[in-house]
Design a protein around this motif. Structure first.
Motif, PDB file in Angstrom:
ATOM      1  N   ALA A  85       1.692  16.166  10.933  1.00  0.00           N
ATOM      2  CA  ALA A  85       1.440  15.949   9.509  1.00  0.00           C
ATOM      3  C   ALA A  85       2.393  14.921   8.913  1.00  0.00           C
ATOM      4  CB  ALA A  85       1.581  17.262   8.760  1.00  0.00           C
ATOM      5  N   GLN A  86       1.911  14.233   7.874  1.00  0.00           N
ATOM      6  CA  GLN A  86       2.741  13.273   7.152  1.00  0.00           C
ATOM      7  C   GLN A  86       3.635  14.039   6.182  1.00  0.00           C
ATOM      8  OE1 GLN A  86       0.537  10.402   4.821  1.00  0.00           O
ATOM      9  NE2 GLN A  86       2.360   9.851   3.650  1.00  0.00           N
ATOM     10  N   GLU A  87       4.941  13.960   6.404  1.00  0.00           N
ATOM     11  CA  GLU A  87       5.871  14.757   5.610  1.00  0.00           C
ATOM     12  C   GLU A  87       6.377  14.002   4.383  1.00  0.00           C
ATOM     13  OE1 GLU A  87       6.561  17.828   6.197  1.00  0.00           O
ATOM     14  OE2 GLU A  87       5.776  18.104   8.226  1.00  0.00           O
ATOM     15  N   ASP A  88       6.275  12.681   4.422  1.00  0.00           N
ATOM     16  CA  ASP A  88       6.899  11.891   3.358  1.00  0.00           C
ATOM     17  C   ASP A  88       5.934  10.789   2.926  1.00  0.00           C
ATOM     18  OD1 ASP A  88       8.767  10.979   1.598  1.00  0.00           O
ATOM     19  OD2 ASP A  88      10.224  10.329   3.102  1.00  0.00           O
ATOM     20  N   ASP A  89       6.134  10.309   1.714  1.00  0.00           N
ATOM     21  CA  ASP A  89       5.335   9.177   1.251  1.00  0.00           C
ATOM     22  C   ASP A  89       5.522   7.992   2.205  1.00  0.00           C
ATOM     23  OD1 ASP A  89       4.626  10.611  -0.929  1.00  0.00           O
ATOM     24  OD2 ASP A  89       5.786   9.460  -2.385  1.00  0.00           O
ATOM     25  N   ILE A  90       4.443   7.240   2.360  1.00  0.00           N
ATOM     26  CA  ILE A  90       4.517   6.019   3.172  1.00  0.00           C
ATOM     27  C   ILE A  90       4.203   4.838   2.265  1.00  0.00           C
ATOM     28  CG2 ILE A  90       3.238   4.679   4.895  1.00  0.00           C
ATOM     29  CD1 ILE A  90       3.083   7.165   6.590  1.00  0.00           C
ATOM     30  N   ASP A 100      10.954   5.027   4.475  1.00  0.00           N
ATOM     31  CA  ASP A 100      11.314   5.800   5.675  1.00  0.00           C
ATOM     32  C   ASP A 100      10.220   6.774   6.087  1.00  0.00           C
ATOM     33  OD1 ASP A 100      11.727   7.609   3.697  1.00  0.00           O
ATOM     34  OD2 ASP A 100      13.903   7.708   3.912  1.00  0.00           O
ATOM     35  N   GLY A 101       9.192   6.888   5.242  1.00  0.00           N
ATOM     36  CA  GLY A 101       8.013   7.654   5.650  1.00  0.00           C
ATOM     37  C   GLY A 101       7.398   7.103   6.936  1.00  0.00           C
ATOM     38  N   ILE A 102       7.640   5.798   7.211  1.00  0.00           N
ATOM     39  CA  ILE A 102       7.169   5.209   8.470  1.00  0.00           C
ATOM     40  C   ILE A 102       8.232   5.320   9.555  1.00  0.00           C
ATOM     41  CG2 ILE A 102       6.679   2.992   9.606  1.00  0.00           C
ATOM     42  CD1 ILE A 102       4.737   2.363   7.516  1.00  0.00           C
ATOM     43  N   TYR A 103       9.435   4.853   9.244  1.00  0.00           N
ATOM     44  CA  TYR A 103      10.491   4.859  10.267  1.00  0.00           C
ATOM     45  C   TYR A 103      10.773   6.277  10.767  1.00  0.00           C
ATOM     46  CZ  TYR A 103      11.471   0.036   8.928  1.00  0.00           C
ATOM     47  OH  TYR A 103      11.370  -1.298   8.682  1.00  0.00           O
ATOM     48  N   GLU A 104      10.663   7.243   9.851  1.00  0.00           N
ATOM     49  CA  GLU A 104      11.036   8.618  10.211  1.00  0.00           C
ATOM     50  C   GLU A 104       9.830   9.520  10.439  1.00  0.00           C
ATOM     51  OE1 GLU A 104      13.772   9.775   7.144  1.00  0.00           O
ATOM     52  OE2 GLU A 104      15.122   8.126   7.624  1.00  0.00           O
ATOM     53  N   THR A 148       0.846  -1.199   0.000  1.00  0.00           N
ATOM     54  CA  THR A 148       0.000   0.000   0.000  1.00  0.00           C
ATOM     55  C   THR A 148       0.875   1.241   0.000  1.00  0.00           C
ATOM     56  OG1 THR A 148      -1.902   1.084   1.002  1.00  0.00           O
ATOM     57  CG2 THR A 148      -0.274   0.178   2.507  1.00  0.00           C
ATOM     58  N   PHE A 149       0.321   2.310  -0.535  1.00  0.00           N
ATOM     59  CA  PHE A 149       1.071   3.542  -0.718  1.00  0.00           C
ATOM     60  C   PHE A 149       0.200   4.702  -0.283  1.00  0.00           C
ATOM     61  CE2 PHE A 149       1.860   7.111  -3.734  1.00  0.00           C
ATOM     62  CZ  PHE A 149       3.158   7.415  -3.373  1.00  0.00           C
ATOM     63  N   ILE A 150       0.712   5.486   0.662  1.00  0.00           N
ATOM     64  CA  ILE A 150      -0.043   6.648   1.128  1.00  0.00           C
ATOM     65  C   ILE A 150       0.785   7.887   0.824  1.00  0.00           C
ATOM     66  CG2 ILE A 150      -1.095   7.771   3.124  1.00  0.00           C
ATOM     67  CD1 ILE A 150      -1.072   4.864   4.353  1.00  0.00           C
ATOM     68  N   PRO A 151       0.378   8.641  -0.185  1.00  0.00           N
ATOM     69  CA  PRO A 151       1.219   9.764  -0.595  1.00  0.00           C
ATOM     70  C   PRO A 151       1.202  10.894   0.427  1.00  0.00           C
ATOM     71  CG  PRO A 151      -0.824   9.712  -1.860  1.00  0.00           C
ATOM     72  CD  PRO A 151      -0.832   8.489  -0.993  1.00  0.00           C
ATOM     73  N   ALA A 152       2.353  11.564   0.560  1.00  0.00           N
ATOM     74  CA  ALA A 152       2.398  12.802   1.335  1.00  0.00           C
ATOM     75  C   ALA A 152       1.738  13.886   0.487  1.00  0.00           C
ATOM     76  CB  ALA A 152       3.839  13.165   1.651  1.00  0.00           C
TER      77      ALA A 152
END
Lengths: 99, 577
Positions: free
Chosen positions: B406-411, B357-361, B209-213
């Motif tokens: 807020a989500q800063e990066d793609d996940i 790294d959208g998750i890790y970071e 799955t892909f959750i865009p920033a």
């Protein structure tokens, strides 16, 4: 396991086994020879596929063009589901098996 | 404006050229045209030989002459020279003899082979008091610029300042809009390459799955069946915006092409790296995990170009193992030699956990990162969940950790879990309806051997028969056997039919039949699939071009739970009965 279809003692037609694509021609040949109202005893019919439904549909069309029909009795739950899912329950008279 | 000059009423003769140029100043929407118009207006109104506009850049505190007649484009710090002094003081500077003025820089004259006699320099300040730039006119046709010219020039300057400011703001808006549109387009391209449905792989659950920033990030993933097995990709290009989105899209396409052409893992990794290195800018790169899973031998081989950590849950120990990259990020530089790929035996219950790294970071308000430990703990505690549920749980954990940050990066989440509690049984069957009997026996034997609930038998038999007889009927170009494999999954069974040497034909895409039609208008054709959709949890068609191979995989479970992981199959028509 294989399909068997024959005239029963009480005027019914007894079908047993599996009515699948490999067996549908044999069933068709047997049913083509019948006329009037046919009661098909499905108590020992384990399985029917869409090829089998095709055989029954063709028979129903032919019989109802005259004044007859095909009536299915003692139909097990799985096969009743197939008739319901396909809408064939509106085309055939179906009587459930006692379970 | 006009400071230090006695205001004087403009004569009708003065008015005329001023009004004429004002009309021109209203029209242009781009800066270059506007600058040309302003200079032409100034020359005309003030009867000057030459003119230039210096725009003020507040970020650098400099004046920049972008268009000037007879001079090269040049920058001057505010406060320096005549132009700079004018900008700083916002006063008209009227120099009647340039070479007598110490502030005059004769350099421009030398370069342009021009002789500046006199010059009039005016600040351009808009109606809100913002310094827009400096207007300078040189060499009046006769004599020098006088007080009358200063008044005229001031009136003109006010008009020019407003017009210039309007154009600059318009351009900034257009630029912003262009950027927004480009980002949106890049996003569409990036998203379009992602798998829309997950491939059904016998004995495995694969989930991505892909959750865009909000702004474009550079993530991508792939989970697709190729001739060599299941291709597993997770990539993340550096930076945000249009460029990384396009780079990962290119990488995605190159990898698929390479593997579809039959490349082995090492060759594909090396080639794609080297090609990306050639065309990507020197400071850009893509971290990427690229793996091939042999789903029959249960062996995963992968390379990771800077993508880390790679977590692998081992069911035998109940712990996550961490793998490091085998190489530097893709495109960082050409690869001459490559360390061997990591090879893993994929045991029952093992899970490959790939997260961007959208998750890790992911940072919460306290600037604390979600980190690797939280992921590891969550996977080790919930390994028994289906892959889709595990992913949902992970995303929920990240969300609750973030507490609204807020989500800063793609996940991106990619999970591959080996689920089959048994080895898949596979057998070849002759391409004939006469094979139905041995197929039924094969299924029956499997159900008994694996203690699979008998209530699932009917649907499995029915679905296999419909699919198998379709293959017999429509695949006229081949004589080869049809392979059927059966595997146990949680509370159910997974079946795969493989038809080789055939053209692409997705039988699962057939529309539902209208079961309300009257009897005389009904034929049984097409009914099989309609019924299948109501009997199985999921069904999926894959075509593997290089083997000319059709694979149809379906799953059925006691409570229909395999339904939740895959594209939903409708039961919509049943309510009326």
């Amino acid at each position: 396991m294989m399909l068997n279809i024959e005239n029963g003692s009480d005027g019914r037609v007894v079908i047993s086994g599996r009515l699948d694509a490999a067996q549908s021609q044999a069933a068709q040949t047997f049913l083509d020879a019948l006329t009037g109202t046919v009661i098909l005893d499905c108590a020992k019919l384990e399985y029917i596929s869409s090829a089998g439904l095709g055989v029954l549909l063709k028979t129903q069309k032919r019989l109802s063009a005259g004044s007859g029909k095909l009536r299915l009795v003692a139909v097990n739950r799985h096969i009743r589901d197939i008739f319901m899912y396909s809408g064939f329950d509106q085309i055939f008279e179906i009587e459930a098996a006692v379970e | 404006m006009g400071v230090g000059v006695q205001p004087r009423a403009l004569s009708a003769r003065d008015m005329e050229p001023l009004l004429a140029v004002t009309i021109h100043l209203a029209a242009p929407f781009d800066l270059i045209t506007m600058l040309t118009e302003v200079i032409a207006a100034a020359k005309q109104v003030l009867n000057a030989d030459s003119g230039s506009v210096w725009l003020y850049e507040s970020e650098t505190d400099e004046l920049v002459a972008r268009v000037s007649t007879g001079l090269e484009t040049v920058r001057v710090p505010a406060g320096s020279g005549i132009v700079g002094s004018c900008a700083r003081s916002r006063q008209i500077i009227n120099v009647s003899d340039c070479y007598a003025d110490p502030r005059f820089n004769a350099e421009f004259d030398r370069k342009s082979n021009y002789r500046t006699r006199c010059m009039l320099t005016l600040p351009l300040v808009d109606h809100k008091g913002v310094l827009v730039g400096v207007l300078q006119v040189l060499n009046k046709a006769e004599g020098v610029f006088d007080e009358n010219d200063e008044v005229l020039a001031s009136a003109l300057a006010a008009q020019c300042a407003v017009a210039l400011q309007r154009v600059r703001m318009t351009e900034a808006l257009i630029e912003g809009e262009k950027m927004r549109q480009q980002l949106e387009m890049a996003r569409v391209v990036q998203m379009s390459t992602l798998p829309s449905t997950m491939p059904l792989v016998p004995g495995y659950e694969v989930y991505g799955t892909f959750i865009p920033a909000e702004l474009t990030g550079g993530d991508t993933f792939d989970l697709s069946l190729v001739g060599q097995g299941l291709l597993v990709v997770l990539g993340d290009a550096t930076g945000h915006g249009l460029v990384p989105a396009l780079h990962v899209t290119q990488m995605h396409a190159m990898l698929r092409t390479a593997f579809r052409l039959g490349a082995d893992l090492d060759t594909a990794f090396k080639q794609v790296n080297n090609q990306l290195a050639e065309f990507m800018p020197a400071d850009r790169f893509i971290t990427a995990f690229i793996g091939l899973l042999d789903t029959q031998a249960h062996r995963l081989r992968f390379h990771s170009g800077g993508q880390a950590p790679i977590l692998y849950f081992r069911a035998s120990t109940g712990k996550c193992v961490r793998y490091n990259p085998t190489s530097f990020p893709l495109a960082a530089m050409p690869l001459t030699k490559l360390r061997p790929a990591v090879a893993l035996e994929f045991a029952l219950g093992d899970i490959l956990v790939l997260l961007s790294d959208g998750i890790y970071e992911y940072c919460n308000a306290q600037f604390e990162e979600f980190g690797e430990q939280r992921v590891t703990d969550l996977v080790e505690a919930n390994y028994h969940l289906p892959a889709a549920d595990l992913s949902a749980l992970l995303l929920a954990a990240v969300k609750s950790f973030a507490k609204g940050a807020a989500q800063e990066d793609d996940i991106t989440v990619v999970l591959v879990k080996r689920t089959g509690a048994s080895e898949a049984r596979r057998r070849q069957f002759a391409r004939s309806n006469n094979a139905l009997e041995p197929i039924t026996a094969f299924v029956a034997e499997f159900f008994v051997g694996e203690k699979i609930d008998e209530s699932l038998r009917y649907g499995v038999d029915f679905t296999i028969e419909e699919l198998f007889t379709n293959m017999v009927k429509y695949s006229k170009t081949t004589e080869s056997d049809i392979e059927i494999s059966l595997a146990r999954i949680d509370d159910g069974v997974e079946v795969c039919l493989i038809d080789r040497g055939v053209d692409l034909f997705d039988v699962t895409a057939a529309p539902d039949v209208d079961i309300q039609r009257p009897i005389e208008r009904r034929a049984p054709g097409g009914l099989g699939l309609h019924l299948i959709r109501r009997m199985v949890d999921s069904i999926d068609y894959q075509y593997i071009r290089e083997n000319r191979e059709s694979r149809i995989t379906f799953r059925t479970t006691l409570d229909g739970k395999a339904r939740t992981q895959l594209p939903q199959l409708g039961k919509a028509n049943d309510a009326q009965h």
